[in-house]
Design an enzyme around this catalytic site. Structure first.
Site, PDB file in Angstrom:
ATOM      1  N   GLU A 163      -1.672  -0.332  -5.889  1.00  0.00           N
ATOM      2  CA  GLU A 163      -1.770  -1.583  -5.142  1.00  0.00           C
ATOM      3  C   GLU A 163      -1.951  -2.765  -6.102  1.00  0.00           C
ATOM      4  O   GLU A 163      -3.074  -3.070  -6.496  1.00  0.00           O
ATOM      5  CB  GLU A 163      -2.955  -1.551  -4.179  1.00  0.00           C
ATOM      6  CG  GLU A 163      -2.953  -0.426  -3.176  1.00  0.00           C
ATOM      7  CD  GLU A 163      -4.277  -0.364  -2.425  1.00  0.00           C
ATOM      8  OE1 GLU A 163      -4.678  -1.381  -1.811  1.00  0.00           O
ATOM      9  OE2 GLU A 163      -4.931   0.698  -2.482  1.00  0.00           O
ATOM     10  N   HIS A 199       0.861  -1.188   0.000  1.00  0.00           N
ATOM     11  CA  HIS A 199       0.000   0.000   0.000  1.00  0.00           C
ATOM     12  C   HIS A 199       0.899   1.241   0.000  1.00  0.00           C
ATOM     13  O   HIS A 199       0.953   2.001   0.971  1.00  0.00           O
ATOM     14  CB  HIS A 199      -0.908  -0.032   1.229  1.00  0.00           C
ATOM     15  CG  HIS A 199      -2.147   0.803   1.109  1.00  0.00           C
ATOM     16  ND1 HIS A 199      -2.144   2.155   1.293  1.00  0.00           N
ATOM     17  CD2 HIS A 199      -3.422   0.468   0.815  1.00  0.00           C
ATOM     18  CE1 HIS A 199      -3.368   2.630   1.149  1.00  0.00           C
ATOM     19  NE2 HIS A 199      -4.167   1.620   0.847  1.00  0.00           N
TER      20      HIS A 199
END
Length: 403
Positions: free
Chosen positions: A363, A205
């Site tokens: 991501e 992330h």
């Protein structure tokens, strides 16, 4: 699945984990910084969340720029978790992104896990205490690579135990995929189900800003291309998948079409609702449709190109995943300052805080909530057991410059 070379590493980590987990004190300081280097790239990470805290690469003038959001003081990541909970730079899991109703069914049995978002309507990034809040064990560390390991003993009511190795490597080796020897960051998240069948979908992330905050946001200087993403997962106003798969060319007046590339802000006025109710911007799971002539469905393939006209820094992402979540940070409001080290490099010019549209989260992962949509055919990439291969999330980030 590129499994063979990982098995010895996975098994090697188990004794180390057993010792670490039985100790009343952490095996290492979870906020100790580990720096890895190669020519023209320096990355820093901490065990808290197996978290990437900075990446230094040269701009078009040869000046080093830190293009990752976060904090200079590693302990500020704990403060962030307790307040904004941005997930800056962390590994998220056991299941990244959202699971509708905090539940799923495996082999006819319904599992309930903590619903930590939208007043209990869904699970986000693994629950109340996901992998981003765990103190990972450092199992290997050298000048150019570090591996963090986590033994998950049924965290957050997920079935079974799994062990994960998160390896980060930097290099500038000349290879057929990198003939110019450009600076390269490689991330490998390798998870082995130990006791039961279970969903596994990890992701990194990382919040990027290729203009290194020399501009107030990324709308007008950052080019983004998703060459293989002609579809994206449809969601409701809470960003929970509603079962539809949308076409980027036709939905939202084509604002989500980055197949040929465009500035992040070029069509953003038509992106109202794409990032949820009363939100304009992008927070979407883009499907990766591999060309028929490509290798296996889990092979490494180029999925993203980006660059900043301000710094000249370019980025190419390759991944073995089936999708990529893109978030353009419309929810940032300037309340989080940029790193003092970044502000010092900019000599007080540009942005002083992380503004709306001040970053790009990338991501690489599976189709979100795919565990609840077997009709999508994604279960082979999201459900693992002791008798299956490990779950492997493999991505590379190659940096260069444009004129």
């Amino acid at each position: 699945m590129h499994v063979g070379s990982y098995l010895s590493t996975v098994l090697y980590g188990l004794p180390v984990l057993a010792q670490a987990q039985s100790s009343p004190e952490p095996a290492v300081d979870p906020f100790k910084a580990y720096t890895i280097k190669a020519e023209n790239i320096t990355a820093t990470l901490i065990p808290y969340g197996a978290r990437l805290t900075s990446v230094l690469v040269p701009d078009r003038d040869g000046n080093q720029q830190d293009i990752v959001l976060g904090y200079d003081d590693p302990r500020d990541y704990l403060k962030d978790t307790e307040t904004n909970h941005t997930y800056f730079g962390a590994v998220v899991g056991r299941y990244a992104n959202r699971i509708k109703n905090g539940s799923f069914v495996l082999n006819g049995e319904k599992y309930e896990i903590p619903s930590n978002e939208n007043e209990g309507l869904n699970t986000l990034h693994g629950g109340y205490v996901g992998y981003d809040q765990r103190n990972w064990t450092v199992t290997t560390y050298s000048e150019s690579t570090v591996t963090f390991t986590l033994l998950d003993r049924g965290f957050e009511d997920f079935p079974g135990d799994i062990v994960t190795h998160a390896t980060f490597t930097v290099d500038n080796n000349r290879t057929p995929d990198n003939p110019d020897g450009l600076p390269l960051l490689t991330t490998k998240l390798v998870s082995l189900a130990l006791t039961e069948k279970t969903p596994i979908m990890l992701s990194n992330h990382i919040y990027w800003n290729l203009n290194a905050f020399k501009e107030e946001n990324i709308l007008d200087d950052t080019f983004l291309q998703l060459p293989l993403s002609r579809r994206f997962v449809g969601t409701d106003g809470l960003l929970i998948p509603n079962g539809t798969i949308l076409d980027v060319h036709s939905a939202y007046n084509g604002s989500a079409d980055f197949t040929t590339g465009k500035l992040v802000g070029e069509a953003i006025e038509d992106a109202e609702g794409l990032c949820g109710t009363d939100c304009t911007g992008y927070d979407n799971c883009f499907v990766i449709d591999r060309p028929p002539q490509s290798a296996a469905q889990d092979s490494l393939i180029s999925i993203l190109h980006a660059n900043s006209s301000t710094t000249g820094i370019s980025l190419e992402v390759k991944s073995n995943q089936q999708a990529i979540q893109i978030y353009t940070c419309p929810g940032q409001d300037g309340s989080i300052p940029i790193k003092p080290s970044q502000e010092k490099r900019n000599e007080g010019q540009g942005a002083s805080s992380v503004n709306a549209y001040g970053c790009l989260v990338i991501e690489p992962e599976g189709w979100i909530d795919g565990i609840n949509h077997p009709e999508w055919g994604q279960l082979p990439y999201q459900v693992y057991a002791p008798d299956t291969a490990p779950a492997i999330n493999w991505a590379t980030y190659k940096f260069g410059t444009i004129a």
